[in-house]
Structure formats: structure tokens, C-alpha cells
Design a protein around this motif. Structure first.
Motif, mmCIF file in Angstrom:
data_model
loop_
_atom_site.group_PDB
_atom_site.id
_atom_site.type_symbol
_atom_site.label_atom_id
_atom_site.label_comp_id
_atom_site.label_asym_id
_atom_site.label_seq_id
_atom_site.Cartn_x
_atom_site.Cartn_y
_atom_site.Cartn_z
ATOM 1 N N LEU A 196 0.842 -1.196 0.000
ATOM 2 C CA LEU A 196 0.000 0.000 0.000
ATOM 3 C C LEU A 196 0.877 1.245 0.000
ATOM 4 C CD1 LEU A 196 -2.454 -1.122 2.811
ATOM 5 C CD2 LEU A 196 -2.813 -1.309 0.340
ATOM 6 N N ASP A 197 0.344 2.327 -0.524
ATOM 7 C CA ASP A 197 1.042 3.606 -0.448
ATOM 8 C C ASP A 197 1.113 4.049 1.001
ATOM 9 O OD1 ASP A 197 1.302 3.731 -3.218
ATOM 10 O OD2 ASP A 197 -0.578 4.824 -3.466
ATOM 11 N N GLY A 198 2.175 4.737 1.370
ATOM 12 C CA GLY A 198 2.323 5.252 2.733
ATOM 13 C C GLY A 198 1.147 6.122 3.123
ATOM 14 N N GLY A 199 0.615 5.915 4.307
ATOM 15 C CA GLY A 199 -0.519 6.682 4.805
ATOM 16 C C GLY A 199 -1.865 6.057 4.504
ATOM 17 N N THR A 200 -1.884 4.990 3.699
ATOM 18 C CA THR A 200 -3.143 4.342 3.344
ATOM 19 C C THR A 200 -3.834 3.767 4.569
ATOM 20 O OG1 THR A 200 -2.338 3.808 1.131
ATOM 21 C CG2 THR A 200 -4.209 2.533 1.939
ATOM 22 N N LEU A 201 -3.075 3.139 5.462
ATOM 23 C CA LEU A 201 -3.686 2.522 6.643
ATOM 24 C C LEU A 201 -4.320 3.572 7.550
ATOM 25 C CD1 LEU A 201 -1.014 -0.199 7.478
ATOM 26 C CD2 LEU A 201 -3.177 -0.456 6.234
ATOM 27 N N ARG A 202 -3.667 4.728 7.690
ATOM 28 C CA ARG A 202 -4.244 5.800 8.518
ATOM 29 C C ARG A 202 -5.498 6.378 7.880
ATOM 30 N NH1 ARG A 202 0.952 7.243 9.092
ATOM 31 N NH2 ARG A 202 0.782 8.838 7.504
ATOM 32 N N ALA A 203 -5.574 6.342 6.554
ATOM 33 C CA ALA A 203 -6.708 6.936 5.840
ATOM 34 C C ALA A 203 -7.873 5.961 5.676
ATOM 35 C CB ALA A 203 -6.250 7.418 4.460
ATOM 36 N N ALA A 204 -7.713 4.733 6.104
ATOM 37 C CA ALA A 204 -8.777 3.731 5.934
ATOM 38 C C ALA A 204 -10.034 4.176 6.673
ATOM 39 C CB ALA A 204 -8.306 2.378 6.455
ATOM 40 N N ARG A 205 -11.173 3.919 6.068
ATOM 41 C CA ARG A 205 -12.453 4.240 6.700
ATOM 42 C C ARG A 205 -13.061 2.949 7.204
ATOM 43 N NH1 ARG A 205 -14.907 8.911 6.210
ATOM 44 N NH2 ARG A 205 -16.915 7.927 5.848
ATOM 45 N N HIS A 206 -13.571 2.977 8.412
ATOM 46 C CA HIS A 206 -14.162 1.795 9.040
ATOM 47 C C HIS A 206 -15.651 1.996 9.209
ATOM 48 C CE1 HIS A 206 -9.996 1.617 11.095
ATOM 49 N NE2 HIS A 206 -9.966 1.021 9.928
ATOM 50 N N LEU A 207 -16.400 0.952 8.898
ATOM 51 C CA LEU A 207 -17.840 0.955 9.115
ATOM 52 C C LEU A 207 -18.170 -0.202 10.043
ATOM 53 C CD1 LEU A 207 -18.954 1.460 5.412
ATOM 54 C CD2 LEU A 207 -18.679 3.210 7.172
ATOM 55 N N GLY A 208 -19.068 -0.004 10.958
ATOM 56 C CA GLY A 208 -19.423 -1.073 11.888
ATOM 57 C C GLY A 208 -18.360 -1.240 12.958
ATOM 58 N N ARG A 209 -18.370 -2.418 13.552
ATOM 59 C CA ARG A 209 -17.401 -2.724 14.613
ATOM 60 C C ARG A 209 -16.023 -2.826 13.971
ATOM 61 N NH1 ARG A 209 -17.485 -8.365 16.944
ATOM 62 N NH2 ARG A 209 -15.355 -8.513 16.239
ATOM 63 N N ALA A 210 -15.168 -1.897 14.294
ATOM 64 C CA ALA A 210 -13.866 -1.838 13.639
ATOM 65 C C ALA A 210 -12.754 -1.634 14.651
ATOM 66 C CB ALA A 210 -13.849 -0.717 12.614
ATOM 67 N N VAL A 211 -11.594 -2.074 14.267
ATOM 68 C CA VAL A 211 -10.383 -1.880 15.057
ATOM 69 C C VAL A 211 -9.627 -0.716 14.441
ATOM 70 C CG1 VAL A 211 -8.206 -2.958 15.705
ATOM 71 C CG2 VAL A 211 -10.275 -4.338 15.558
ATOM 72 N N ASP A 212 -9.083 0.149 15.269
ATOM 73 C CA ASP A 212 -8.263 1.257 14.775
ATOM 74 C C ASP A 212 -6.857 1.075 15.340
ATOM 75 O OD1 ASP A 212 -7.602 3.519 13.407
ATOM 76 O OD2 ASP A 212 -8.440 4.897 14.886
ATOM 77 N N PRO A 213 -6.032 0.227 14.700
ATOM 78 C CA PRO A 213 -4.716 -0.082 15.241
ATOM 79 C C PRO A 213 -3.790 1.122 15.241
ATOM 80 C CG PRO A 213 -5.233 -1.480 13.341
ATOM 81 C CD PRO A 213 -6.302 -0.458 13.465
ATOM 82 N N PRO A 214 -2.916 1.195 16.225
ATOM 83 C CA PRO A 214 -1.951 2.299 16.311
ATOM 84 C C PRO A 214 -0.716 1.998 15.457
ATOM 85 C CG PRO A 214 -1.754 0.896 18.223
ATOM 86 C CD PRO A 214 -2.873 0.329 17.399
ATOM 87 N N HIS A 215 -0.825 2.148 14.141
ATOM 88 C CA HIS A 215 0.261 1.771 13.230
ATOM 89 C C HIS A 215 1.559 2.515 13.478
ATOM 90 C CE1 HIS A 215 -2.202 -0.893 10.918
ATOM 91 N NE2 HIS A 215 -3.124 0.039 10.802
ATOM 92 N N ASP A 216 1.479 3.719 13.998
ATOM 93 C CA ASP A 216 2.692 4.510 14.212
ATOM 94 C C ASP A 216 3.377 4.186 15.539
ATOM 95 O OD1 ASP A 216 2.285 5.772 11.790
ATOM 96 O OD2 ASP A 216 1.045 7.338 12.694
ATOM 97 N N ALA A 217 2.699 3.446 16.412
ATOM 98 C CA ALA A 217 3.271 3.085 17.713
ATOM 99 C C ALA A 217 4.076 1.796 17.576
ATOM 100 C CB ALA A 217 2.143 2.899 18.729
ATOM 101 N N PRO A 218 5.005 1.549 18.499
ATOM 102 C CA PRO A 218 5.767 0.303 18.451
ATOM 103 C C PRO A 218 4.840 -0.902 18.648
ATOM 104 C CG PRO A 218 6.722 1.854 20.018
ATOM 105 C CD PRO A 218 5.415 2.421 19.572
ATOM 106 N N LEU A 219 5.158 -1.993 17.956
ATOM 107 C CA LEU A 219 4.412 -3.233 18.082
ATOM 108 C C LEU A 219 5.042 -4.036 19.217
ATOM 109 C CD1 LEU A 219 2.233 -5.130 16.977
ATOM 110 C CD2 LEU A 219 3.948 -6.061 15.434
ATOM 111 N N ILE A 220 4.302 -4.240 20.280
ATOM 112 C CA ILE A 220 4.803 -4.965 21.446
ATOM 113 C C ILE A 220 4.200 -6.348 21.445
ATOM 114 C CG2 ILE A 220 4.923 -5.020 23.956
ATOM 115 C CD1 ILE A 220 4.694 -1.933 23.843
ATOM 116 N N LEU A 221 5.045 -7.351 21.476
ATOM 117 C CA LEU A 221 4.574 -8.730 21.435
ATOM 118 C C LEU A 221 4.556 -9.339 22.801
ATOM 119 C CD1 LEU A 221 6.528 -9.831 18.286
ATOM 120 C CD2 LEU A 221 4.184 -9.063 18.448
#
Length: 96
Positions: A71-96
Motif C-alpha cells: 500500500l502507499d504510505g498513509g493508506t492505513l491511517r486513511a482507511a475508513r471503518h464501518l461497523g465494529r472496527a479496530v483502529d490499530p496504532p500503526h505509528d506506535a511500536p508493536l509490542i509482542l
């Protein structure tokens, strides 16, 4: 780089169910699950190569399918969600 990873793993057999769990675990190590078999991933080129190699080893090519969409950079932040959706923090570190 941003990726959308989707998969369809044959899970009727016990071996298929194990592959499904392995594929999900690999994806969880790289990004965020936004639907049952859909992950949004922000990574570097080496991370993408490791992800693809791990997925290729985990699946059975004759019955399973994994699709990786760059995907082009910024696409994930620009995604539109309808209904029950998750808004992941893509810019934050991924902690496992």
C-alpha cells in the motif's frame, strides 16, 4: 512500507487447523489483526522479506492462499471503518 495481508487456509483437517494457527501467529508478530484473516502491517523491506519467507514455509501451496498487498504510505491511517472496527496504532511500536 505498509502491507495488507489476507489469507485463506484450509482448516478442515487437524494439520490445516495447525497451519491456520501458525499463519495467524506469524502475522500477529508483524502487524495488527483487523478482521479474522486480514492484517495491516507497517514494516521495513527486510521485515517484509522475513514475513514472506515465514509465511511461505507455513502454508501448503496446493490448498492455502496468502495475498500480500503493498500500500502507499498513509493508506492505513486513511482507511475508513464501518461497523465494529479496530483502529490499530500503526505509528506506535508493536509490542509482542
Amino acid at each position: 512500507m505498509e502491507l495488507l495481508v489476507t489469507y485463506d487456509i484450509e482448516s478442515v483437517s487437524p494439520e490445516g487447523a495447525a497451519r491456520l494457527r501458525r499463519v495467524a501467529k506469524i502475522c500477529e508478530g508483524h502487524g495488527y489483526r483487523v478482521q479474522k484473516s486480514v492484517f495491516e502491517i507497517t514494516c521495513t523491506t527486510p521485515d517484509r522479506l522475513r514475513l514472506e519467507a515465514a509465511l511461505a514455509q507455513a502454508i501448503k501451496p496446493g490448498t492455502d492462499s496468502v495475498r500480500i498487498y503493498p500500500l502507499d504510505g498513509g493508506t492505513l491511517r486513511a482507511a475508513r471503518h464501518l461497523g465494529r472496527a479496530v483502529d490499530p496504532p500503526h505509528d506506535a511500536p508493536l509490542i509482542l
